[in-house]
Design a protein around this motif. Structure first.
Motif, PDB file in Angstrom:
ATOM      1  N   TYR A  48       0.805  -1.430   0.068  1.00  0.00           N
ATOM      2  CA  TYR A  48       0.058   0.219   0.044  1.00  0.00           C
ATOM      3  C   TYR A  48       1.340   1.687  -0.155  1.00  0.00           C
ATOM      4  N   HIS A  49       2.253   1.021  -0.661  1.00  0.00           N
ATOM      5  CA  HIS A  49       3.410   2.344  -0.072  1.00  0.00           C
ATOM      6  C   HIS A  49       2.552   3.111   1.005  1.00  0.00           C
ATOM      7  N   ARG A  50       2.355   2.455   1.982  1.00  0.00           N
ATOM      8  CA  ARG A  50       2.769   3.631   3.406  1.00  0.00           C
ATOM      9  C   ARG A  50       3.550   3.805   4.490  1.00  0.00           C
ATOM     10  N   PRO A  51       3.453   4.896   4.710  1.00  0.00           N
ATOM     11  CA  PRO A  51       5.116   5.581   5.014  1.00  0.00           C
ATOM     12  C   PRO A  51       5.383   4.856   6.097  1.00  0.00           C
ATOM     13  N   ARG A  52       6.770   4.324   6.110  1.00  0.00           N
ATOM     14  CA  ARG A  52       7.401   3.445   7.748  1.00  0.00           C
ATOM     15  C   ARG A  52       8.265   4.071   8.151  1.00  0.00           C
ATOM     16  N   GLY A  53       8.749   5.025   9.681  1.00  0.00           N
ATOM     17  CA  GLY A  53       9.940   4.134  10.175  1.00  0.00           C
ATOM     18  C   GLY A  53      10.188   2.822  11.030  1.00  0.00           C
ATOM     19  N   PRO A  54      11.207   3.334  11.376  1.00  0.00           N
ATOM     20  CA  PRO A  54      11.939   2.247  13.012  1.00  0.00           C
ATOM     21  C   PRO A  54      10.756   2.092  13.463  1.00  0.00           C
ATOM     22  N   LEU A  55      11.191   0.365  14.137  1.00  0.00           N
ATOM     23  CA  LEU A  55      10.100  -0.513  14.724  1.00  0.00           C
ATOM     24  C   LEU A  55      10.525  -1.001  15.699  1.00  0.00           C
TER      25      LEU A  55
ATOM     26  N   LEU B 219       2.070   3.158  11.314  1.00  0.00           N
ATOM     27  CA  LEU B 219       2.272   4.834  11.201  1.00  0.00           C
ATOM     28  C   LEU B 219       4.098   4.910  12.144  1.00  0.00           C
ATOM     29  N   PRO B 220       5.024   5.788  11.310  1.00  0.00           N
ATOM     30  CA  PRO B 220       6.027   5.959  12.081  1.00  0.00           C
ATOM     31  C   PRO B 220       5.760   6.965  13.370  1.00  0.00           C
ATOM     32  N   GLY B 221       6.594   6.252  14.360  1.00  0.00           N
ATOM     33  CA  GLY B 221       6.752   6.987  15.431  1.00  0.00           C
ATOM     34  C   GLY B 221       5.454   6.240  15.803  1.00  0.00           C
ATOM     35  N   VAL B 222       5.338   5.114  15.744  1.00  0.00           N
ATOM     36  CA  VAL B 222       4.687   3.754  16.328  1.00  0.00           C
ATOM     37  C   VAL B 222       6.263   2.752  16.744  1.00  0.00           C
ATOM     38  N   MET B 223       6.521   2.507  17.945  1.00  0.00           N
ATOM     39  CA  MET B 223       7.511   1.369  18.166  1.00  0.00           C
ATOM     40  C   MET B 223       7.635   0.708  19.257  1.00  0.00           C
ATOM     41  N   LEU B 224       8.280  -0.716  19.176  1.00  0.00           N
ATOM     42  CA  LEU B 224       8.591  -1.075  20.261  1.00  0.00           C
ATOM     43  C   LEU B 224       8.809  -0.022  21.056  1.00  0.00           C
ATOM     44  N   GLY B 225       9.073  -0.837  22.784  1.00  0.00           N
ATOM     45  CA  GLY B 225       9.522   0.006  24.189  1.00  0.00           C
ATOM     46  C   GLY B 225      10.698  -0.246  23.560  1.00  0.00           C
ATOM     47  N   SER B 226      11.241  -1.418  23.159  1.00  0.00           N
ATOM     48  CA  SER B 226      13.067  -1.488  23.095  1.00  0.00           C
ATOM     49  C   SER B 226      13.246  -0.840  22.114  1.00  0.00           C
ATOM     50  N   ALA B 227      12.890  -0.906  21.157  1.00  0.00           N
ATOM     51  CA  ALA B 227      13.096   0.446  20.579  1.00  0.00           C
ATOM     52  C   ALA B 227      13.385   2.148  20.853  1.00  0.00           C
ATOM     53  N   VAL B 228      12.729   2.106  21.527  1.00  0.00           N
ATOM     54  CA  VAL B 228      13.020   3.545  22.027  1.00  0.00           C
ATOM     55  C   VAL B 228      14.118   3.462  23.375  1.00  0.00           C
TER      56      VAL B 228
ATOM     57  N   GLY C  32      -0.779  14.514   8.876  1.00  0.00           N
ATOM     58  CA  GLY C  32      -0.626  14.557   7.590  1.00  0.00           C
ATOM     59  C   GLY C  32      -0.170  13.354   6.441  1.00  0.00           C
ATOM     60  N   ARG C  33      -1.397  12.994   5.844  1.00  0.00           N
ATOM     61  CA  ARG C  33      -0.576  11.740   5.052  1.00  0.00           C
ATOM     62  C   ARG C  33       0.472  10.953   5.871  1.00  0.00           C
ATOM     63  N   ASN C  34      -0.391  10.617   6.384  1.00  0.00           N
ATOM     64  CA  ASN C  34       0.567   9.356   7.762  1.00  0.00           C
ATOM     65  C   ASN C  34       1.831   8.915   7.388  1.00  0.00           C
ATOM     66  N   MET C  35       2.375  10.587   7.641  1.00  0.00           N
ATOM     67  CA  MET C  35       3.429  10.876   7.946  1.00  0.00           C
ATOM     68  C   MET C  35       4.249  10.468   9.868  1.00  0.00           C
ATOM     69  N   GLY C  36       2.896  10.010  10.468  1.00  0.00           N
ATOM     70  CA  GLY C  36       3.589  10.245  11.394  1.00  0.00           C
ATOM     71  C   GLY C  36       2.292  10.098  12.962  1.00  0.00           C
ATOM     72  N   VAL C  37       1.849  10.162  13.860  1.00  0.00           N
ATOM     73  CA  VAL C  37       1.177  10.064  14.856  1.00  0.00           C
ATOM     74  C   VAL C  37       0.607  11.740  15.542  1.00  0.00           C
ATOM     75  N   ARG C  38      -0.551  11.750  15.257  1.00  0.00           N
ATOM     76  CA  ARG C  38      -1.256  13.515  15.598  1.00  0.00           C
ATOM     77  C   ARG C  38      -1.143  12.954  17.256  1.00  0.00           C
ATOM     78  N   ALA C  39      -2.526  11.322  17.694  1.00  0.00           N
ATOM     79  CA  ALA C  39      -3.051  11.059  19.147  1.00  0.00           C
ATOM     80  C   ALA C  39      -3.576   9.693  18.905  1.00  0.00           C
ATOM     81  N   ALA C  40      -3.050   9.026  20.467  1.00  0.00           N
ATOM     82  CA  ALA C  40      -3.736   7.731  20.706  1.00  0.00           C
ATOM     83  C   ALA C  40      -4.936   7.591  20.800  1.00  0.00           C
ATOM     84  N   ARG C  41      -5.627   7.674  20.498  1.00  0.00           N
ATOM     85  CA  ARG C  41      -7.134   6.869  20.722  1.00  0.00           C
ATOM     86  C   ARG C  41      -7.165   5.872  22.072  1.00  0.00           C
ATOM     87  N   ILE C  42      -7.658   6.115  22.919  1.00  0.00           N
ATOM     88  CA  ILE C  42      -6.952   4.624  24.511  1.00  0.00           C
ATOM     89  C   ILE C  42      -8.981   4.420  24.773  1.00  0.00           C
ATOM     90  N   ALA C  43      -8.889   3.463  24.074  1.00  0.00           N
ATOM     91  CA  ALA C  43     -10.189   2.684  24.427  1.00  0.00           C
ATOM     92  C   ALA C  43     -10.113   2.075  25.703  1.00  0.00           C
TER      93      ALA C  43
END
Lengths: 97, 969, 416
Positions: free
Chosen positions: B54-61, B283-292, B369-380
């Motif tokens: 789907y050619h979605r933008p990706r960043g380090p995981l 989304l770029p900006g979503v990563m594993l805790g160990s990556a952080v 914008g255009r899936n280039m990163g994270v703006r918010a997390a919706r928590i349920a």
């Protein structure tokens, strides 16, 4: 890569050996007396067991001698190495075929 | 570098050196020791690639080379891991898999078509009408594939090395370090390998206690102990890439492949942290805790400014503490557990007043914008397995860290046929059984507690050393709890009605993709994998595999264990084809006279492993050169290097009996000092080799074999005698002798003046005689044989004299107009004599009767190998026969080898050898024909290029000098 | 049963593709069948499919001990061709290629047949002679094949190294333009769906443990899912043929060996044909996903382990990199092994056995995938009529008694 214990040279990598296939195929004493089917059987038919297999190996890049190997065709584990001419060892875990 | 933290953060950085490199045409600066990914993140660049489908933008995981989001093109090498590759000055890095620009990928439109592109859609469409698929295939091929490679990219230098440690320890984390130390104390050589740059594993980045000091203390202690033991060899930056039978392992470091044979093996490979599956979890900006933690500790990069940490274990609280300490605002710790137990890290988080929500999950990430990163997390709030309450609260953030569980890094365990079982209590796959000579420790075997991991490491080291023959002291005890339970959430999968809840990031697979495939009946885990391609991308299912097992288990009602896991085979990770290819040692054998041939302008050709002169001269003059060589042999004298012929010594009281059994002819009564033709058939009566047997004494034969057959003949001889136990000794002396054949009417005249102790006269040394003597002072064997059909002598000398022999003969031949000749001339010369070449004029089924070689079979022998089959053939009807043919019509096109003999519509045979003979002034050849075409005087038709059928007459062999007068003069 | 087409894809998009019917049913085994096929790989499924389609025999079960296509069907390099030397082999493989050419349409399942051409390389004069012999022979059999010069090869495969100074220079070759590749799993799934639609029961997770016989005739099978009565059993269990034969009380001229293959990471298209070389034991193509698919030679010893040794891969890749230097920097992503049946004459056995009603299809060596539909077609005929079709008459077990072997050594790119 198997580690094969050559009876004369000690443990060596499989790459030094050639595999000669099934062991203990008895050469008919009088080939001329066999029927065609019996001769074909001797020439071509093989046990090809799934499980323990007795086969011949030659240490081609070492002492160049032939010997017998008992090996699992499932795990590749070698359980016995013995001289040419020695009888096949008895083993209850015989392969399926 | 706006996101760079101040020192001391950044264990792997050398801040004294700034490195400039380019990414997507823009220049960035990092520090020496930075990876491409860490340097870009430090500069605020979070998007490194576009996804496969789907050619979605990706960043380090993962930040440890375990995902394919960071695959980039560096120079001419595609698919390099940006989170593993260190930056170098001037490095040119490009993102992959986009059309337009990385920010504005026109192919992202494919994401809009996803509704029409379910998994396996290509099986269901494009096949009608038939002409459509080849067009679609072109389009699909262009869209798939990651990275490009320049057509002229060179192989480069790769090589291989071998190591033989007593104990190999894979993994340099706490457990692996402890194992190496303990094993070394027992004595023996220990090899410790780790794929990272710095030893220490999780001690380098993870937090084990409230103030984060424990890891450093333990690491310092372990490294000190390690350094004190000189029998530990450490290889970092080294990936253990595969396990093979009997603890034979492949290691990759730099451009070298190490092949290791270890007596005992300790696996301390750790575990892979697993992602949480929710809407937009890619989304770029979503990563594993160990990556952080890796970003902060290893690279001094602040991974965001405001973070949400989704967790299901206390490690997530450690991540939150690290973030807070790094100056990142922790918007919320979302704990999936309804009632998390208190421990040191949760308490520390509480002390810092980090907000915590329990029994809830990140349900969606809201894209920037255009899936280039994270703006918010919706928590349920979690209401059941994989389900949430309808309402969700939005937390603004630019980073979502996931710490919801682990799976053992067990590829080597699978490869070694260890067993892995699903453990309900810890909700993880766990080691159940290890094969002999293999031991495991650390989080691979479920020891997450640091002290438990150390204890297990000491014990595994002790066990491995003992197994390798270095027993020492009492078995170290393991008393600390492993703490595997409560690390991994049993259902970290939150299926979203809008999808984009990715299970496999490599392949852009979402929960419903897997569910739909299950509905269609692809229920076996392997079928599911193949139909959906789940886990088949470059990250090899490290993150996608366990959720798939969970989904299958749920859908089919089968237990996790019954569902099983997909298998793991080598390679574990990154190995280049160049590593495996190495420097390509393909042996080439030179004869003793090789360089003389080159000096004479020989065109060399491969013959088995050997190189032999094809002819002497320049390529444009090939046919003239060959013609001149032939002419020289026929009219004067020629010299050919035949060192490549096999040579076997058969000695012992039973030598003649042995020869009699191995070969078809009769050897018991072969006179001493005479040569006799030998033909070997296999047990099925097929011709496999031929040559000449010389009898030097009653109990000593010297036998030649074909160039390519010599080794097999030798092996076959040993094989049979291992059963017969005749009193003989067989030695392969092929390489011990250099040999030439000097042939032609003048050969005696050239040779005679050089010889001592051997009388070359016709009377004293007749055709098929063999003699010992000296030539030019060199001890030699003389074989008077006639392959090329002229007076001639094969001269065999010790290989070290080969060049001297050649020089002496060339010098002596000069006044007789002697020329060296090559394999091609020899082929023609022997054809004129009607001699076959095994494997050119025979194939894998040719019998002696078919090849008209029945004359070489002794009628009255009790036994030889293949006799029964040959007798059957003799009784049976021949379907084909090798005959000589000639074409006298000079205007007819000359057939080539392998042209077919045709009768009506039927192929009755083929040409095996053919040439124009100057001596006979006609085209001659050998061909297989139907047996009723084989009589002398029959006419056969050969279909030549262009389809014309050329008539040829079957004639008696040999073509040339039928009485053999020339070779017997 | 829903037909597959671009329109049905659009229709199902409305429901999020949640309601596609099962590709094949998952029935319980019945107590008796007219015919039972042992082995749910390509050959077994094709046999069942053609039994139903061509011979009207639909009361058929296919028993698979694991998952469909999990044996060699899913472990090969997906190459399809028919350029074999001897008439009997060429005819059989050509039949198979022709069936492949219409298979996607016939099955209503895209098996992604890609007839991109198959280039065979010659590195020695001996190779060149063998290739010429084959090209001449098979053209006479009406099969497309042409000889190529190194320059023509370079044009077809621009990344190939035709330098004359390498260890094994390319000195010529041949091409079969109708040769190519197909998606191996899709062939199994398409055939399974096709057979199922015609009433065949496909039974997974069902291992045969015994073959019941009375007076030299087959009467049924014992399986891990109960006994099944039948008068006709067709065995198509490549790799395990000897094990099944032993259950029926006879031996075969077959040995099981590991055969390995590997894929690289995916990259954009760089090679548009299939290239194979017998001398250096390499065959290579690029999948539609962009992975390079490469096959190696067989390991020397008998094995049922579905894994081979690294040196076989190393020597194959050394040769591959000499031919294609640009492969060097690509990563190997997956590597796997299959178990191939190897016959002494490198040709298959398809026909009758010493036990009445028991039929055998085995010994394909490295040729199994490309023969899938053709093999199933002639095997179905043999089972339905009790006698071989002219196309498989030469491939009898009996030939090992009569000596009428068919030597196809050299037909595969790799030595058997």
């Amino acid at each position: 890569m198997l580690l094969i214990e050559c009876p004369w040279c000690g443990p060596r990598d499989e790459a030094e050996f050639a595999c000669g296939g099934e062991a203990h195929i008895a050469r008919p004493a009088e080939p001329a007396a066999l029927s065609d089917a019996e001769w074909a059987d001797y020439l071509f038919m093989r046990k090809n067991p799934k499980g323990l297999h007795r086969e011949r190996w030659c240490h081609t890049l070492g002492c160049r001698r032939w010997f017998n190997v008992e090996r699992s065709t499932i795990t590749h584990e070698i359980t016995r190495i013995y001289a040419m001419g020695e009888a096949a060892p008895a083993n209850e875990n015989e392969g399926e075929a | 570098m706006p996101n760079r933290m101040p020192e001391p953060a950044g264990l792997l950085l050398d801040r004294s050196e700034t490195v400039e490199f380019s990414f997507e045409g823009r220049t960035y600066a990092g520090y020496k020791g930075d990876t491409v990914a860490s340097a870009l993140l430090a500069n605020g660049v979070g998007v490194l690639s576009r996804s496969f489908k789907y050619h979605r933008p990706r960043g380090p995981l993962t930040m440890c080379g375990q995902d394919s989001n960071t695959l980039v093109q560096i120079g001419h090498v595609p698919n390099r891991l940006a989170d593993q590759t260190t930056v170098a000055p001037g490095m040119t890095v490009r993102a992959q898999n986009y059309w337009g620009s990385l920010e504005n990928d026109r192919l992202a439109l494919l994401g809009l078509l996803h509704r029409f592109m379910p998994v396996g859609f290509y099986y269901k469409a494009f096949h009608k009408p038939r002409a459509l698929w080849p067009l679609w295939e072109k389009v699909i091929r262009r869209l798939t594939g990651l990275g490009t490679i320049a057509p002229d990219a060179p192989h480069g230098y790769f090589d291989k090395a071998y190591l033989f440690p007593d104990v190999l320890v894979v993994g340099g984390g706490p457990a692996g370090l402890a194992a190496a130390i303990q094993a070394a104390d027992a004595g023996g050589e220990v090899l410790l390998v780790d794929e990272n740059r710095a030893l220490g594993g999780a001690l380098n980045y993870a937090r084990f206690d409230a103030d984060g000091a424990l890891a450093d203390q333990r690491k310092a202690m372990l490294l000190r102990e390690l350094q004190a033991r000189p029998n530990i060899q450490v290889m970092s930056d080294t990936l253990c890439n595969g396990w093979y039978a009997d603890n034979w392992l492949a290691l990759v470091r730099g451009n070298r492949l190490y092949k290791v044979r270890a007596r005992a093996l300790v696996l301390a490979t750790g575990s892979y942290e697993q992602p949480l599956i929710f809407h937009n979890n890619d989304l770029p900006g979503v990563m594993l805790g160990s990556a952080v933690q890796r970003l902060i500790k290893l690279y001094g990069v602040r991974p965001g400014s405001r973070a949400v940490v989704a967790t299901a274990n206390s490690d997530g609280y450690g991540v939150a503490l690290d973030l807070a300490q790094a100056g990142v605002e922790v918007a919320c710790i979302v704990d999936l557990r309804a009632d998390p137990p208190a421990d040191e890290l949760t308490a520390a988080a509480a002390r810092r007043h980090l907000p915590v929500l329990v029994g809830a999950t990140v349900w969606e990430a809201e894209p920037e914008g255009r899936n280039m990163g994270v703006r918010a997390a919706r928590i349920a709030r979690i209401t059941g397995e994989g389900t949430c309450a309808a309402s969700a609260d939005s937390f603004a953030c630019d980073l979502i860290a996931m710490s919801v569980g682990y799976t053992p890094a067990a590829p080597l365990v699978y490869q070694a046929r260890g067993r892995v079982r699903y453990d309900e209590e810890s909700a993880m796959f766990a080691l159940a059984e290890l094969p002999a000579h293999i031991f495991a420790a650390g989080s691979l075997s479920g020891a997450f507690n640091l002290d438990a991991a150390l204890e297990e490491g000491y014990r595994a080291g002790w066990q491995a050393a003992g197994d390798a023959g270095f027993g020492f002291g009492p078995e170290p005890a393991c008393v600390n709890p492993k703490d595997a339970v409560g690390r991994t959430h049993p259902w970290p999968i939150f299926r979203h009605p809008k999808g984009k809840d990715f299970v496999d990031f490599d392949e852009d697979l979402q929960v419903h993709d897997l569910e739909n495939a299950l509905t269609e009946g692809y229920e076996h885990i392997e079928l599911l994998k193949r139909f959906t391609t789940n886990g088949m991308g470059p990250s090899q299912g490290r993150h996608a595999s366990v959720p798939a097992v969970r989904l299958v288990s749920k859908a089919t009602g089968a237990a996790m264990d019954e569902t099983g896991n997909t298998t793991s085979r080598p390679p574990v990770g990154q190995v280049k084809i160049g590593h495996l290819a190495g420097r390509a040692f393909e042996p080439v054998r030179y004869t003793a006279m090789h360089f003389r041939h080159l000096e004479l302008g020989a065109k060399m050709m491969p013959a088995g492993l050997w190189l032999r002169p094809e002819y002497y001269g320049a390529a444009p003059t090939r046919s003239e050169a060959i013609r001149a060589e032939v002419k020289s042999v026929r009219e004067n004298v020629g010299l050919i290097d035949v060192s490549t012929l096999g040579g076997l010594e058969v000695r012992g009281p039973d030598a003649a009996e042995f020869m009699n059994r191995m070969y078809t002819f009769a050897y018991l009564k072969q006179p001493v000092a005479r040569a006799r033709y030998v033909m070997m058939v296999d047990i099925g009566g097929v011709i496999v080799d031929d040559g000449i047997a010389c009898r030097w004494h009653d109990d000593h034969f010297y036998v030649t074999a074909t160039t390519s057959g010599a080794d097999a003949v030798y092996r076959t001889m040993l094989w049979y005698n291992a059963q017969w136990r005749l009193n003989v000794d067989v030695t392969n002396v092929t390489a011990a002798y250099a040999a030439v054949n000097i042939a032609g009417p003048q050969s005696r005249a050239v040779l005679e003046p050089l010889c001592e102790g051997v009388d070359l006269s016709k009377e004293a040394f007749p055709y098929m005689g063999v003699r010992e003597g000296h030539v030019a002072g060199i001890p030699a064997l003389f074989l008077r044989v006639g392959f090329v059909g002229e007076l001639g002598y094969e001269v065999h000398v010790p290989a070290s004299y080969g060049e001297a022999l050649w020089d002496a003969l060339m010098a002596a031949g000069q006044s007789h107009g002697m020329r060296p000749f090559g394999v091609e001339a020899q082929r023609l010369l022997r054809l004129e004599k009607g001699h076959i070449i095994v494997s050119q004029d025979t194939d894998g089924l040719t019998t002696p009767h078919e090849a008209d070689m029945a004359w070489a079979i002794a009628g009255k022998k009790p036994f030889y190998v293949g006799m029964r089959s040959v007798s059957l053939q003799a009784e049976g009807r021949l379907t084909r026969k090798l005959v000589g043919f000639e074409i006298t019509d000079r205007a007819a096109p000359q057939p080539k080898e392998c042209h077919l003999v045709i009768r009506g519509d039927e192929i009755t045979g083929r040409v095996t050898s053919v040439a124009f003979s100057e001596a006979l002034e006609k085209v001659i050849g050998l061909a297989y024909v139907a047996s009723d075409q084989a009589d002398e005087g029959s006419t056969i038709e050969i279909k030549v290029d262009g389809g014309e059928r050329v008539p040829a007459a079957v004639v008696k062999l040999p073509f040339y000098d039928p009485d053999g007068a020339r070779q017997e003069m | 049963m829903s037909r597959y087409s671009i329109f049905s894809l659009i229709r199902h998009a409305r429901t999020g593709h949640r309601d596609w019917p099962r590709a094949w049913r998952s029935p319980e085994p019945k107590p008796a069948y007219d015919v039972v096929i042992v082995g749910g790989g390509g050959h077994g499924l094709a046999t069942a499919y053609y039994l139903a389609k061509e011979h009207g025999i639909a009361n058929v079960a296919v028993l698979e001990k694991g998952w469909l296509g999990g044996g060699n069907t899913g472990r090969n390099t997906t190459v399809i061709r028919s350029n074999y030397l001897w008439d009997s082999s060429a005819a059989l493989y050509e039949k198979s290629l022709q069936l492949f050419e219409g298979l996607s349409q016939e099955l209503n399942f895209n098996v992604m047949l890609s007839q991109r051409g198959l280039v065979g390389l010659a590195h020695t004069q001996h190779d060149l002679r063998e290739i010429a012999r084959r090209v001449n022979a098979i053209r006479l059999n009406g099969i497309d094949s042409e000889l190529l010069t190194p320059a023509q090869i370079k044009e077809l495969v621009p990344i190939i190294n035709i330098s004359p100074t390498v260890r094994y220079p390319v000195i010529g070759g041949s091409i079969q333009r109708r040769g190519g590749v197909a998606r191996h799993d899709a062939v199994a799934w398409g055939l399974a769906r096709g057979a199922d639609m015609r009433g065949v029961d496909i039974i997974e997770n069902c291992a045969v443990t015994g073959i019941r016989r009375e007076g030299g005739r087959v009467t049924g099978l014992e399986t891990t899912r109960g006994a099944i009565a039948t008068g006709k059993v067709g065995i198509a269990v490549a790799g395990h043929s000897s094990v099944l034969a032993a259950m029926a009380g006879f031996r075969l001229p077959i040995e099981s060996h590991p055969l390995q293959a590997l894929v690289s990471e995916p990259i954009k298209p760089i090679i548009d044909t299939v290239v194979m070389s017998g001398t250096v034991h390499v065959y290579v193509s690029q999948s539609d996903r962009g992975e390079l698919v490469m096959g190696a030679g067989i390991d020397v010893f008998n094995s049922y382990a579905q894994r081979g040794s690294l040196p076989v891969i190393e020597s194959m890749l050394a040769a591959a990199v000499e031919l294609f230097p640009i492969f060097s920097r690509l990563k190997m992503m997956r590597k796997w092994g299959g178990i191939v049946d190897v016959c002494p004459d490198a040709s298959p056995i398809i026909g009758l056995t010493p036990v009445d009603g028991l039929y055998l299809n085995c010994g394909w060596g490295t040729g199994g995938f490309k023969s899938t539909p053709g093999s199933g077609w002639v095997f179905a005929h043999t089972i339905a009529t009790g006698a071989p079709h002219p196309l498989n008459a030469a491939f009898s077990l009996e030939r090992f008694h009569s000596g009428a072997l068919i030597d196809e050594h050299g037909a595969a790119a790799v030595a058997h």
